[in-house]
Design a protein around this motif. Structure first.
Motif, mmCIF file in Angstrom:
data_model
loop_
_atom_site.group_PDB
_atom_site.id
_atom_site.type_symbol
_atom_site.label_atom_id
_atom_site.label_comp_id
_atom_site.label_asym_id
_atom_site.label_seq_id
_atom_site.Cartn_x
_atom_site.Cartn_y
_atom_site.Cartn_z
ATOM 1 N N VAL A 19 14.038 0.815 3.288
ATOM 2 C CA VAL A 19 13.038 -0.258 3.192
ATOM 3 C C VAL A 19 12.960 -1.010 4.523
ATOM 4 N N MET A 20 14.115 -1.232 5.164
ATOM 5 C CA MET A 20 14.117 -1.930 6.451
ATOM 6 C C MET A 20 13.448 -1.093 7.547
ATOM 7 N N LEU A 21 13.656 0.217 7.526
ATOM 8 C CA LEU A 21 13.029 1.081 8.522
ATOM 9 C C LEU A 21 11.513 1.136 8.356
ATOM 10 N N ILE A 22 11.056 1.187 7.131
ATOM 11 C CA ILE A 22 9.620 1.229 6.872
ATOM 12 C C ILE A 22 8.985 -0.123 7.169
ATOM 13 N N ASN A 23 9.772 -1.193 7.025
ATOM 14 C CA ASN A 23 9.327 -2.551 7.327
ATOM 15 C C ASN A 23 8.163 -2.994 6.426
ATOM 16 N N GLU A 24 8.231 -2.545 5.181
ATOM 17 C CA GLU A 24 7.211 -2.924 4.207
ATOM 18 C C GLU A 24 7.849 -2.889 2.823
ATOM 19 N N ILE A 25 7.726 -3.968 2.116
ATOM 20 C CA ILE A 25 8.247 -3.992 0.758
ATOM 21 C C ILE A 25 7.088 -3.704 -0.187
ATOM 22 N N SER A 26 7.106 -2.492 -0.708
ATOM 23 C CA SER A 26 6.094 -2.087 -1.685
ATOM 24 C C SER A 26 6.791 -1.246 -2.749
ATOM 25 N N THR A 27 6.113 -1.028 -3.829
ATOM 26 C CA THR A 27 6.697 -0.241 -4.911
ATOM 27 C C THR A 27 7.054 1.161 -4.434
#
Length: 162
Positions: A19-27
């Protein structure tokens, strides 16, 4: 439960890092992170002889704070070196750090920590696991580097793992 979730902490760490690498909190990001957090430990479980034992799990927070601080300070130091010094004037050297650590997990954590800190790289581990070779980008005190590594990192890792 061990067959479904052989390393629960590793599963959680993998999911959070994703989640930190993608830098986006989504489902989708969370679901994929959790799926990787389940799949990777299941796939690699046969290569792990056992779960690492953490003797002082709360000491991990202190260790992480020290490492994060050192990374920030080292980034500033290395940036200053790169911007103001010529390569020939750097005093880079290899330093052999004798290890008091015994567990492979603790030694691996130490080697990774050294490499993550800008200006130092873990270059080699002795065959008997009793010393690690560290390359320092700039130092005029190799003995001081050994003392710093042992005091700042190894001592804390010993408390966590051993």
């Amino acid at each position: 439960m061990k067959t479904i979730l052989p390393h629960p902490v590793l599963s959680l760490v993998i999911a959070v890092i994703w989640v930190m690498l993608i830098n986006e909190i989504s489902t989708g990001t969370i679901v994929f992170g959790l799926a990787m957090g389940l799949a990777i430990p299941l796939t690699t479980a046969r290569f792990w002889p056992g779960n690492p034992v953490l003797k002082a799990p709360l000491a991990i927070a202190e260790f992480l704070l020290v490492v994060l601080w050192d990374i920030v300070i080292s980034n500033i130091h290395v940036a200053r070196l790169v911007l103001t010094r010529k390569g020939a004037s750097l005093r880079s050297t290899y330093v052999t750090v004798p290890l008091d650590l015994k567990t492979p997990e603790a030694i691996t954590a130490l080697a990774g920590t050294i490499t993550m800190t800008p200006g130092t790289v873990s270059a080699d581990l002795s065959a008997d696991g009793k010393a690690i070779l560290v390359h320092c980008l700039e130092t005029d005190d190799p003995a001081g580097v050994v003392v710093d590594i042992k005091q700042r990192y190894e001592r804390r890792l010993k408390r966590i793992f051993e």
